[in-house]
Scaffold this active site. Structure first.
Site, mmCIF file in Angstrom:
data_model
loop_
_atom_site.group_PDB
_atom_site.id
_atom_site.type_symbol
_atom_site.label_atom_id
_atom_site.label_comp_id
_atom_site.label_asym_id
_atom_site.label_seq_id
_atom_site.Cartn_x
_atom_site.Cartn_y
_atom_site.Cartn_z
ATOM 1 N N HIS A 21 0.840 -1.206 0.000
ATOM 2 C CA HIS A 21 0.000 0.000 0.000
ATOM 3 C C HIS A 21 0.879 1.262 0.000
ATOM 4 C CE1 HIS A 21 -3.043 -2.719 2.283
ATOM 5 N NE2 HIS A 21 -3.446 -2.633 1.041
ATOM 6 N N LYS A 45 -17.091 -6.233 7.258
ATOM 7 C CA LYS A 45 -15.863 -6.878 7.746
ATOM 8 C C LYS A 45 -15.588 -6.532 9.209
ATOM 9 C CE LYS A 45 -13.710 -6.662 3.224
ATOM 10 N NZ LYS A 45 -12.719 -5.990 2.389
ATOM 11 N N ARG A 95 -2.510 -6.650 -7.925
ATOM 12 C CA ARG A 95 -1.380 -7.554 -7.657
ATOM 13 C C ARG A 95 -1.327 -8.704 -8.636
ATOM 14 N NH1 ARG A 95 -3.135 -8.439 -1.524
ATOM 15 N NH2 ARG A 95 -5.056 -8.615 -2.729
ATOM 16 N N SER A 133 -2.965 -7.939 3.579
ATOM 17 C CA SER A 133 -3.185 -7.658 5.001
ATOM 18 C C SER A 133 -3.644 -8.918 5.723
ATOM 19 C CB SER A 133 -4.224 -6.542 5.178
ATOM 20 O OG SER A 133 -3.768 -5.357 4.590
HETATM 21 O O1 PNS Z 1 -9.054 -2.986 0.852
HETATM 22 P P1 PNS Z 1 -10.349 -3.559 0.381
HETATM 23 O O2 PNS Z 1 -11.002 -4.339 1.494
HETATM 24 O O3 PNS Z 1 -10.193 -4.354 -0.889
HETATM 25 O O4 PNS Z 1 -11.305 -2.310 0.044
HETATM 26 C C1 PNS Z 1 -12.601 -2.523 -0.437
HETATM 27 C C2 PNS Z 1 -13.413 -1.220 -0.420
HETATM 28 C C3 PNS Z 1 -13.522 -0.690 0.985
HETATM 29 C C4 PNS Z 1 -12.747 -0.181 -1.302
HETATM 30 C C5 PNS Z 1 -14.827 -1.579 -0.984
HETATM 31 O O5 PNS Z 1 -15.415 -2.580 -0.214
HETATM 32 C C6 PNS Z 1 -15.773 -0.379 -1.037
HETATM 33 O O6 PNS Z 1 -15.700 0.416 -1.949
HETATM 34 N N1 PNS Z 1 -16.658 -0.240 -0.045
HETATM 35 C C7 PNS Z 1 -17.591 0.879 0.034
HETATM 36 C C8 PNS Z 1 -19.038 0.489 -0.290
HETATM 37 C C9 PNS Z 1 -19.301 0.566 -1.783
HETATM 38 O O7 PNS Z 1 -19.186 1.605 -2.415
HETATM 39 N N2 PNS Z 1 -19.679 -0.585 -2.349
HETATM 40 C C10 PNS Z 1 -19.902 -0.764 -3.760
HETATM 41 C C11 PNS Z 1 -18.604 -1.154 -4.443
HETATM 42 S S1 PNS Z 1 -18.880 -1.717 -6.070
#
Ligand code: PNS
Length: 173
Positions: A21, A45, A95, A133
């Site tokens: 990151h 989560k 990745r 992570s």
């Molecule tokens: O680090 P991560 O867990 O891959 O991040 C995922 C994250 C937080 C970016 C994703 O879950 C997200 O955008 N959550 C916000 C809710 C949202 O907008 N959902 C629709 C996504 S298509």
């Protein structure tokens, strides 16, 4: 590299932020005028670190001279948050092919909700592409070393929180 007048939002759980990151943010800060690291507040989560703690971890690991990187939190729909920042660019790291499968559906869904938000990807550097992570938390939980995977400060915080003897059960994203 010449920068356009751009703000990019780099969202994620960051539980905790890894060297992958950090590498991505460092490279993004060279490309965009401003990078906003957006720490996800609450999803389905369970996190090891609270939102405030994840923000604090980012503040501590960012190099001091990196003035165009801001740390923020968000909840609700990501595209709404990006729009509220007048950002227009949503940045994600890639990745491997598994990331690609997940990211493409997320990018397309976000685009269907707000076509003004453009998702851009930065490839993770090869030597960091195995980092996640979740795996890092599992290693620490089982008493292993994550040197070279996270900054030393984060390894210390992880050990305190979920290392052997900490009695934590939350190790997965
Ligand atoms: O680090 P991560 O867990 O891959 O991040 C995922 C994250 C937080 C970016 C994703 O879950 C997200 O955008 N959550 C916000 C809710 C949202 O907008 N959902 C629709 C996504 S298509």
């Amino acid at each position: 590299m010449a920068k356009k007048n751009t703000v990019a939002v780099y969202p994620g759980s960051f539980d905790p932020p890894t060297l992958g990151h950090l590498n991505l943010v460092t490279r993004a800060a060279e490309i965009f005028n401003e990078v906003v690291v957006a720490v996800a507040e609450s999803t389905s989560k369970r996190y090891v670190f609270s939102t405030e703690e994840r923000v604090e971890l980012w503040r501590k690991i960012l190099p001091k001279g990196m003035k165009n990187v801001k740390i923020d939190t968000f909840s609700g729909l990501l595209v709404d948050y990006v729009a509220s920042k007048n950002a227009g660019i949503l940045l994600r790291g890639l990745r491997n092919g598994i990331d690609f499968e997940y990211e493409i559906s997320m990018a397309q869904t976000n685009r269907s909700m707000n076509p003004d938000v453009e998702t851009l990807f930065i490839m993770t550097e090869g030597h960091l592409a195995h980092l996640s992570s979740s795996l890092i938390k599992e290693i620490v939980y089982l008493g292993g070393s994550v040197k070279g995977m996270v900054p030393p400060l984060i390894e210390r915080e992880l050990k305190k929180r979920i290392g052997p003897g900490s009695q934590s059960e939350v190790i997965k994203d």
